[in-house]
Write a protein that holds these residues in place. Structure first.
Motif, PDB file in Angstrom:
ATOM      1  N   UNK A 223       1.303   6.359  -6.791  1.00  0.00           N
ATOM      2  CA  UNK A 223       0.813   6.149  -8.149  1.00  0.00           C
ATOM      3  C   UNK A 223      -0.691   6.168  -8.229  1.00  0.00           C
ATOM      4  N   UNK A 224      -1.343   5.963  -7.081  1.00  0.00           N
ATOM      5  CA  UNK A 224      -2.796   5.821  -7.112  1.00  0.00           C
ATOM      6  C   UNK A 224      -3.475   7.152  -7.454  1.00  0.00           C
TER       7      UNK A 224
ATOM      8  N   UNK B 184       2.612   1.728  -3.356  1.00  0.00           N
ATOM      9  CA  UNK B 184       1.793   1.989  -4.529  1.00  0.00           C
ATOM     10  C   UNK B 184       0.981   3.269  -4.388  1.00  0.00           C
ATOM     11  N   UNK B 185       0.849   3.756  -3.172  1.00  0.00           N
ATOM     12  CA  UNK B 185       0.010   4.913  -2.919  1.00  0.00           C
ATOM     13  C   UNK B 185       0.281   6.117  -3.838  1.00  0.00           C
TER      14      UNK B 185
ATOM     15  N   UNK C 192       0.831  -1.192   0.000  1.00  0.00           N
ATOM     16  CA  UNK C 192       0.000   0.000   0.000  1.00  0.00           C
ATOM     17  C   UNK C 192       0.872   1.251   0.000  1.00  0.00           C
TER      18      UNK C 192
END
Lengths: 295, 303
Positions: B10-11, B7-8, B4
């Protein structure tokens, strides 16, 4: 072309050296146990006693064994409950994550997390969620529904285990569907859109027929897996299979009767043979239904 | 939960309205704002359902002994986060020994599966000899045999070999899986013959061609085999449950189940244990996910 024949010419012994470790392992630990399971099913072998040939005695005993019927019922119910959900929901999920919008890779991997997590972790997390005092019940109480005995009622327990199986399997089948959706010709969708078909209509008339063979594959894979369910029910219901053992599945029964120092290897093998036969039958059934629909 | 964290960025769940003119679908058409909003709403909903339970477990594991973990309405964030529960797990069961056992089993499984299935896959795809079809058939049949059904016979085989209750016994049945052999076979089949021919002309023997030329060309599939092997071994429950009886030999999955049975009354401990078991996998997956999705996608398209 003449070059490739050169490469294919080999020293006589080396190819077998390459294949030997693999053949040895699957021979000793897969094919041989398979044959001996079938042979053992006709003996009264126990863990410490070699046993003798008893013909169909084990199978006759099975017919009168209530636990066997409970196991067969639960394993069958599992297929009925889990397979439709695992055929439909991951497809919808794949449609949701198919479009390349910002952050979509994050969502794809996040939806895959339950697949990556081990089944024991998943089981323990869900036991805690569904516990009498767990999160789900706390939420239900907050909204005024009151607490529900997810893990103490025979049927709710089975339903909870099915939910866990579906939850854990979603991401796995989503990936399979994603690969299939990538191969659906775009023109079909565009043609349907030009003809005035809305999203639901396009889904039913274009997407579903295009991924039909994948749906059959998912149905076959998930039904075989569902019939052999062990861990989810074992972890939620405990080794004895829930209240009065009513949630025992066939593989749980195999594990329970066949292991330990007093394990009835022969009898457990007979149950295993039933598991083989049903899983093969399930596969044939799914494939047959597919062929009939096609023609 | 490093997946999490990583990747956050990029979210970027920016308000759809602001991106209206930017976002387009794969055919370059603009995606309407309301549709985009609906998509993100659904995505966040599914996110809560799939990742939420892990976060709840993480939160439980960080709650101190004085905090009420049964409150209604439930509180998600620990009032006073503490790592105390992780220390207590280690005092209650030898959780690090169990993790080490799991790691040994998983590492052994990765090595044997990569080496064994690469060798066998090469033999099935690239070498000519009598009995090749029979060998291929053996692997196909082995792939179709359901593990759950033969587990008792595997158990008796292990007893006869005197390997019950050992980590070697845990590794052996899956140490070269038929599925992996067939995956490698397909990967080798797709390689052109010409490069190997050139090496053959230069005098390279079978082993050199395999090691220097063929193997480096199928790294992607090899990575998938390695990931499958690691996850399979790290996650396995039924087989170690059957073959291991001595608590000092337990792998993490069996140990956790044991922890649950013995200390079911302290959810914080069980939660800490499960986080210890799942964190390495999520980290591994986060590092390799790009490889993973590509490899799986390729396999599915080809298959």
């Amino acid at each position: 072309m003449n070059g490739s024949t050169r490469v294919r010419r080999q020293l006589p012994s080396s190819p077998w050296l390459f294949a030997a470790p693999g053949l040895l392992v699957i021979g000793a630990f897969v094919l041989h146990p398979f044959v001996s399971t079938v042979v053992n099913a006709f003996t009264d072998r126990r863990t410490l006693v070699p046993g003798e040939f008893v013909g169909l005695d084990n199978f006759r005993e099975l017919i009168h064994d209530d636990m066997f019927w409970i196991g067969l019922r639960n394993s069958t119910l599992y297929v009925v409950g889990v397979v439709p959900a695992l055929v439909v929901l991951p497809l919808l999920l794949a449609l949701l994550v198919q479009k390349n919008i910002p952050g979509i890779t994050f969502f794809r991997s996040a939806f895959y997390t339950p697949v990556v997590a081990s089944i024991v972790v998943v089981g323990l997390i869900w036991v805690w969620l569904l516990d009498e005092r767990g999160l789900v019940n706390a939420l239900l109480e907050t909204v005024g529904v009151g607490r529900v005995g997810f893990l103490s009622d025979q049927w709710l327990l089975l339903l909870s285990a099915m939910t866990v199986t579906v939850w854990k399997g979603l991401g796995y089948y989503m990936i399979i569907y994603l690969a299939a959706l990538a191969n659906v010709p775009r023109e079909l969708h565009e043609a349907a859109a030009v003809d005035g078909a809305g999203p639901v209509r396009r889904f039913l008339a274009v997407t579903v027929p295009a991924v039909r063979s994948t749906m059959v594959l998912v149905a076959a894979l998930s039904s075989v897996a569902a019939f052999k369910v062990f861990s989810e029910v074992y972890l939620l219901a405990g080794p004895s299979g829930g209240p009065a053992g009513e949630d025992t599945t066939l593989v749980m029964l195999v594990q329970r009767t066949g292991t330990g120092l007093s394990g009835r290897v022969g009898y457990a093998s007979a149950i295993s043979v039933v598991v083989f036969v049903v899983t093969v039958a399930l596969m044939l059934l799914v494939l047959r239904a597919d062929r009939r629909e096609e023609s | 939960m490093s997946v999490l964290e990583k990747a956050r960025p990029g979210a970027a769940p920016a308000p759809p309205a602001a991106r209206r003119s930017r976002v387009s679908d794969e055919h370059g058409r603009r995606v309407r704002a309301w549709e985009l909003a609906l998509r993100y709403l659904l995505l966040l909903g599914v996110l809560a359902l799939t990742v939420g339970p892990f976060l709840w477990q993480l939160s439980t594991s960080l709650k101190g002994p004085t905090e009420d973990i049964f409150s209604s309405p439930p509180t998600f964030l620990p009032g006073d986060p503490t790592l105390h529960n992780y220390e207590r797990v280690a005092e209650t069961i030898p959780v690090w020994d169990y993790a080490l056992n799991s790691l040994k089993v998983a590492a052994a499984n990765v090595v044997t599966n990569c080496v064994g299935s690469a060798l066998a896959g090469y033999a099935l795809a690239r070498l000519r000899y009598r009995g090749r079809r029979a060998a291929t058939l053996a692997f196909v049949l082995a792939m179709l045999v359901p593990v759950e059904g033969i587990i008792i016979a595997q158990f008796t085989t292990m007893r006869e070999l005197g390997l019950n209750n050992t980590l070697v016994g845990v590794v052996l049945p899956g140490c070269i899986s038929a599925l992996n052999v067939l995956l490698m076979r397909n990967a080798f089949l797709n390689l052109p013959y010409e490069i190997e021919d050139a090496a053959f002309v230069d005098g390279a023997n079978v082993w050199q061609r395999f090691w220097r030329i063929a193997l480096p060309s199928v790294k992607g599939t090899l990575a998938v085999v390695a990931i499958f092997a690691f996850m399979g071994a790290w996650d396995d429950f039924l087989w170690p449950l059957i073959v291991l009886s001595d608590p000092s030999k337990f792998t993490l999955t069996i140990g956790l189940n044991y922890l649950h049975g013995t200390f079911a009354n302290d959810e914080r401990l069980v939660a800490a244990g499960t986080i210890i078991a799942v964190a390495p996998l999520i980290a591994l997956f986060a590092c390799l996910q790009r490889y993973f999705f590509r490899g799986v996608g390729e396999g599915a398209v080809k298959g």
